[in-house]
Design a protein around this motif. Structure first.
Motif, PDB file in Angstrom:
ATOM      1  N   ALA A  17       0.828  -1.206   0.000  1.00 21.37           N
ATOM      2  CA  ALA A  17       0.000   0.000   0.000  1.00 21.37           C
ATOM      3  C   ALA A  17       0.864   1.258   0.000  1.00 21.37           C
ATOM      4  CB  ALA A  17      -0.917   0.002   1.227  1.00 21.37           C
ATOM      5  N   ALA A  18       2.154   1.097   0.275  1.00 22.49           N
ATOM      6  CA  ALA A  18       3.057   2.239   0.355  1.00 22.49           C
ATOM      7  C   ALA A  18       3.713   2.572  -0.978  1.00 22.49           C
ATOM      8  CB  ALA A  18       4.133   1.971   1.401  1.00 22.49           C
ATOM      9  N   LYS A  19       3.477   1.756  -2.015  1.00 28.18           N
ATOM     10  CA  LYS A  19       4.136   1.968  -3.304  1.00 28.18           C
ATOM     11  C   LYS A  19       3.116   1.894  -4.435  1.00 28.18           C
ATOM     12  CE  LYS A  19       8.339   0.085  -1.462  1.00 28.18           C
ATOM     13  NZ  LYS A  19       9.279  -1.006  -1.436  1.00 28.18           N
ATOM     14  N   SER A  20       3.143   2.886  -5.305  1.00 28.50           N
ATOM     15  CA  SER A  20       2.207   2.936  -6.430  1.00 28.50           C
ATOM     16  C   SER A  20       2.597   1.932  -7.506  1.00 28.50           C
ATOM     17  CB  SER A  20       2.162   4.341  -7.024  1.00 28.50           C
ATOM     18  OG  SER A  20       1.650   5.262  -6.082  1.00 28.50           O
ATOM     19  N   GLY A  21       1.599   1.384  -8.174  1.00 30.02           N
ATOM     20  CA  GLY A  21       1.825   0.445  -9.263  1.00 30.02           C
ATOM     21  C   GLY A  21       0.492  -0.028  -9.810  1.00 30.02           C
ATOM     22  N   ARG A  22       0.558  -0.791 -10.895  1.00 24.97           N
ATOM     23  CA  ARG A  22      -0.667  -1.274 -11.557  1.00 24.97           C
ATOM     24  C   ARG A  22      -0.511  -2.749 -11.882  1.00 24.97           C
ATOM     25  NH1 ARG A  22      -4.638   1.048 -15.386  1.00 24.97           N
ATOM     26  NH2 ARG A  22      -5.251  -0.587 -16.831  1.00 24.97           N
ATOM     27  N   VAL A  23      -1.560  -3.522 -11.590  1.00 27.04           N
ATOM     28  CA  VAL A  23      -1.628  -4.927 -11.971  1.00 27.04           C
ATOM     29  C   VAL A  23      -2.802  -5.072 -12.935  1.00 27.04           C
ATOM     30  CG1 VAL A  23      -2.060  -7.278 -11.181  1.00 27.04           C
ATOM     31  CG2 VAL A  23      -0.651  -5.748  -9.800  1.00 27.04           C
ATOM     32  N   SER A  24      -2.529  -5.654 -14.103  1.00 28.10           N
ATOM     33  CA  SER A  24      -3.574  -5.901 -15.098  1.00 28.10           C
ATOM     34  C   SER A  24      -3.760  -7.394 -15.268  1.00 28.10           C
ATOM     35  CB  SER A  24      -3.182  -5.300 -16.447  1.00 28.10           C
ATOM     36  OG  SER A  24      -3.034  -3.907 -16.345  1.00 28.10           O
ATOM     37  N   LEU A  25      -5.011  -7.850 -15.262  1.00 32.08           N
ATOM     38  CA  LEU A  25      -5.332  -9.240 -15.546  1.00 32.08           C
ATOM     39  C   LEU A  25      -5.676  -9.330 -17.021  1.00 32.08           C
ATOM     40  CD1 LEU A  25      -5.980 -12.173 -14.840  1.00 32.08           C
ATOM     41  CD2 LEU A  25      -8.289 -11.411 -14.208  1.00 32.08           C
ATOM     42  N   LEU A  26      -4.873 -10.094 -17.752  1.00 33.71           N
ATOM     43  CA  LEU A  26      -5.043 -10.217 -19.194  1.00 33.71           C
ATOM     44  C   LEU A  26      -5.575 -11.587 -19.563  1.00 33.71           C
ATOM     45  CD1 LEU A  26      -1.649  -8.602 -20.267  1.00 33.71           C
ATOM     46  CD2 LEU A  26      -3.873  -7.474 -19.980  1.00 33.71           C
ATOM     47  N   ASP A  27      -6.500 -11.597 -20.506  1.00 35.92           N
ATOM     48  CA  ASP A  27      -7.069 -12.820 -21.074  1.00 35.92           C
ATOM     49  C   ASP A  27      -6.790 -12.740 -22.565  1.00 35.92           C
ATOM     50  OD1 ASP A  27      -8.569 -14.997 -21.826  1.00 35.92           O
ATOM     51  OD2 ASP A  27     -10.474 -14.227 -21.083  1.00 35.92           O
ATOM     52  N   GLY A  28      -5.687 -13.366 -22.997  1.00 38.36           N
ATOM     53  CA  GLY A  28      -5.229 -13.144 -24.364  1.00 38.36           C
ATOM     54  C   GLY A  28      -4.790 -11.700 -24.475  1.00 38.36           C
ATOM     55  N   ASP A  29      -5.359 -10.945 -25.400  1.00 40.65           N
ATOM     56  CA  ASP A  29      -5.015  -9.530 -25.535  1.00 40.65           C
ATOM     57  C   ASP A  29      -6.085  -8.616 -24.928  1.00 40.65           C
ATOM     58  OD1 ASP A  29      -7.017  -9.879 -27.376  1.00 40.65           O
ATOM     59  OD2 ASP A  29      -5.893  -9.125 -29.090  1.00 40.65           O
ATOM     60  N   GLU A  36     -12.008 -16.461 -21.508  1.00 38.60           N
ATOM     61  CA  GLU A  36     -12.372 -17.178 -22.722  1.00 38.60           C
ATOM     62  C   GLU A  36     -11.636 -18.514 -22.766  1.00 38.60           C
ATOM     63  OE1 GLU A  36     -14.547 -16.353 -25.138  1.00 38.60           O
ATOM     64  OE2 GLU A  36     -15.111 -14.558 -24.019  1.00 38.60           O
ATOM     65  N   PRO A  37     -12.315 -19.600 -23.088  1.00 41.97           N
ATOM     66  CA  PRO A  37     -11.646 -20.900 -23.178  1.00 41.97           C
ATOM     67  C   PRO A  37     -10.484 -20.851 -24.181  1.00 41.97           C
ATOM     68  CG  PRO A  37     -14.023 -21.156 -23.350  1.00 41.97           C
ATOM     69  CD  PRO A  37     -13.737 -19.688 -23.399  1.00 41.97           C
ATOM     70  N   GLY A  38      -9.363 -21.422 -23.763  1.00 42.50           N
ATOM     71  CA  GLY A  38      -8.206 -21.496 -24.647  1.00 42.50           C
ATOM     72  C   GLY A  38      -7.320 -20.262 -24.655  1.00 42.50           C
ATOM     73  N   HIS A  39      -7.736 -19.175 -24.002  1.00 40.98           N
ATOM     74  CA  HIS A  39      -6.907 -17.974 -23.955  1.00 40.98           C
ATOM     75  C   HIS A  39      -5.860 -18.105 -22.849  1.00 40.98           C
ATOM     76  CE1 HIS A  39      -9.679 -14.848 -26.069  1.00 40.98           C
ATOM     77  NE2 HIS A  39      -9.478 -15.923 -26.805  1.00 40.98           N
ATOM     78  N   ALA A  40      -4.701 -17.517 -23.065  1.00 46.06           N
ATOM     79  CA  ALA A  40      -3.649 -17.483 -22.048  1.00 46.06           C
ATOM     80  C   ALA A  40      -3.990 -16.402 -21.033  1.00 46.06           C
ATOM     81  CB  ALA A  40      -2.302 -17.195 -22.697  1.00 46.06           C
ATOM     82  N   LEU A  41      -3.984 -16.761 -19.760  1.00 45.15           N
ATOM     83  CA  LEU A  41      -4.234 -15.802 -18.684  1.00 45.15           C
ATOM     84  C   LEU A  41      -2.898 -15.331 -18.127  1.00 45.15           C
ATOM     85  CD1 LEU A  41      -7.102 -17.576 -16.731  1.00 45.15           C
ATOM     86  CD2 LEU A  41      -7.299 -15.788 -18.454  1.00 45.15           C
ATOM     87  N   ALA A  42      -2.815 -14.038 -17.835  1.00 46.45           N
ATOM     88  CA  ALA A  42      -1.564 -13.498 -17.317  1.00 46.45           C
ATOM     89  C   ALA A  42      -1.842 -12.265 -16.471  1.00 46.45           C
ATOM     90  CB  ALA A  42      -0.628 -13.133 -18.463  1.00 46.45           C
ATOM     91  N   LEU A  43      -0.903 -11.978 -15.554  1.00 48.04           N
ATOM     92  CA  LEU A  43      -0.902 -10.731 -14.803  1.00 48.04           C
ATOM     93  C   LEU A  43       0.276  -9.910 -15.296  1.00 48.04           C
ATOM     94  CD1 LEU A  43      -1.481 -11.838 -11.100  1.00 48.04           C
ATOM     95  CD2 LEU A  43      -3.077 -10.623 -12.570  1.00 48.04           C
ATOM     96  N   LEU A  44       0.039  -8.645 -15.561  1.00 45.58           N
ATOM     97  CA  LEU A  44       1.094  -7.737 -15.988  1.00 45.58           C
ATOM     98  C   LEU A  44       1.234  -6.660 -14.927  1.00 45.58           C
ATOM     99  CD1 LEU A  44       3.058  -6.593 -18.140  1.00 45.58           C
ATOM    100  CD2 LEU A  44       1.086  -5.363 -19.085  1.00 45.58           C
ATOM    101  N   PHE A  45       2.451  -6.491 -14.385  1.00 46.22           N
ATOM    102  CA  PHE A  45       2.703  -5.452 -13.401  1.00 46.22           C
ATOM    103  C   PHE A  45       3.425  -4.295 -14.064  1.00 46.22           C
ATOM    104  CE2 PHE A  45       5.602  -3.382 -10.408  1.00 46.22           C
ATOM    105  CZ  PHE A  45       4.659  -2.825  -9.556  1.00 46.22           C
TER     106      PHE A  45
END
Length: 130
Positions: A15-27, A90-99
């Protein structure tokens, strides 16, 4: 980039440091979590669900814990709690977290499905460029 295998994950953010986490499903971005340590807020954006949601967080260096499970994101912090529905993957899509943010704010990401016979929660492997 953290590759996800579809199991529920715990994400620890500072909570002391700014940043962004995005949950990606394919693109496609299913959700994003933006920590604004200066203002003391976490913003949850969910495409297709209307306006962004904002939660107060502590600025004293505490942690923010995020549970990501299927189409639910739960956020726990000293300043508040929120549960949010997100679009299904979506079925078959790669799931990823981008920081996106400073290396010192890098989240800890753990799978909630330990390998067979193991009781420890494994860290999710970070790969690729971030």
């Amino acid at each position: 980039v953290y590759a996800l295998d579809g199991a529920a994950v715990l994400i620890q953010l500072s909570a002391a440091k700014s940043g962004r986490v995005s949950l990606l499903d394919g693109d496609h971005e299913r959700a994003s979590l933006d920590v604004d340590a200066n203002r003391g807020f976490l913003t949850v954006a969910r495409p297709g669900f209307g306006k962004d949601e904002t939660l107060p967080i502590t600025r004293d260096g505490g942690d923010i814990t995020v549970l990501l499970d299927a189409d639910i994101v739960e956020v726990f912090s000293a300043g508040g709690y929120g549960a949010y529905r997100i679009t299904a993957s979506e079925p078959g899509h790669a799931l990823a977290l981008l920081f996106t943010g400073p290396a010192s704010a890098e989240p800890v990401v753990r799978s909630l499905q330990p390998p067979t016979g193991d009781t420890a929660l494994p860290s999710v492997t970070k790969g690729g460029s971030s």
